[in-house]
Design an enzyme around this catalytic site. Sequence first.
Site, mmCIF file in Angstrom:
data_model
loop_
_atom_site.group_PDB
_atom_site.id
_atom_site.type_symbol
_atom_site.label_atom_id
_atom_site.label_comp_id
_atom_site.label_asym_id
_atom_site.label_seq_id
_atom_site.Cartn_x
_atom_site.Cartn_y
_atom_site.Cartn_z
ATOM 1 N N GLU A 131 0.843 -1.214 0.000
ATOM 2 C CA GLU A 131 0.000 0.000 0.000
ATOM 3 C C GLU A 131 0.872 1.255 0.000
ATOM 4 O O GLU A 131 0.575 2.239 -0.695
ATOM 5 C CB GLU A 131 -0.944 0.018 1.216
ATOM 6 C CG GLU A 131 -1.868 1.228 1.176
ATOM 7 C CD GLU A 131 -2.825 1.309 2.360
ATOM 8 O OE1 GLU A 131 -3.152 0.261 2.954
ATOM 9 O OE2 GLU A 131 -3.236 2.435 2.690
ATOM 10 N N THR A 170 -3.685 3.058 5.413
ATOM 11 C CA THR A 170 -5.037 2.928 5.992
ATOM 12 C C THR A 170 -5.110 1.955 7.163
ATOM 13 O O THR A 170 -6.128 1.907 7.856
ATOM 14 C CB THR A 170 -6.020 2.439 4.917
ATOM 15 O OG1 THR A 170 -5.523 1.201 4.388
ATOM 16 C CG2 THR A 170 -6.193 3.451 3.804
#
Length: 316
Positions: A131, A170
């Site tokens: 990510e 996140t």
Amino acid sequence: MTKPPLTLYLAAPRGFCAGVDRAIKIVEMALQKWGAPVYVRHEIVHNKYVVDGLRDLGAVFVEELSDCPDDRPVIFSAHGVAKVVPAEAERREMVYVDATCPLVSKVHIEAERHHANGLQMVMIGHAGHPETIGTMGQLPEGEVLLVETVEDVATLDPRDPGKLAFITQTTLSVDDTAGIVAALQDRFPAIVGPHKEDICYATTNRQAAVKAIAPKADALLVIGAPNSSNSKRLVEVGAAAGCDYSQLVQRAENIDWRALEGITSVGITAGASAPEVLVNEVIDAFRDRFDVTIEQVETAQENVEFKVPRVLREPA
Ligand code: 0O3
Ligand code: SF4
């Protein structure tokens, strides 16, 4: 022989989030639409059971686009990809479906917006995580500086300390990230950012649920994979909330029963990429050895759902 009593605190919410649910559906629907093989760049989500199940249906997991043929569809994992990846797929005229979670895409868009406003970015994330690589890869080299810890903030060397913005992975620890954000704001008072950080609802809710069960459990088991960032954070949150024996387990067969001898309560949760079938497997393994009473501890309700991309909703 009578089994010893055990209270099992089951965290809720736990397990699959909306982004994981959508990403897995994308692979399943792509296989239905185009037949096997469908290529998937990186594990669609970080869970061996999920990946093995999709591989059985005809998905082929690879790490790079260069490992895919031009003439088969490819899916990008839920964690997101750098801009060069879809650009390369387009250059090769490949059929591709992006399974990046919409909440990760939202961070990508934030980064682009700040960049367009002339700000250099600071990303709070884990080096080498897909990510982080994908989010940093939304902007040209050097435009995103990575910080992993409060200590890293002290050595940051931005182009212009007055023109900075921050974004985050996140799946970070809510509490650790608050400390890093505070250090950034302390050193760079003009830094622009989201209201708190970019940690998603699922990560936040799973950590809050763990905090509710960890202090009263003799042991905490987090069902999840060793490469799953959000799952590993749940183990840390459990330990920080007062459960000394806080462990990540992939499946029931990985439980160290010797370490659990004499316990009377255990907390169970699952990372956002761990399917409920594995939670049930672990509960059954406890039932085999203990006289189990289950207490579900629900700290939030979730009703988030993401649609799959239109190309998969249309007939072939
Ligand atoms: O990012 P993380 O290692 O936690 O990934 P998982 O375990 O596959 O869980 C899904 C989360 C995600 C796709 C990125 O937010
Ligand atoms: Fe999306 Fe959050 Fe799930 Fe990641 S953990 S896939 S950001 S909902």
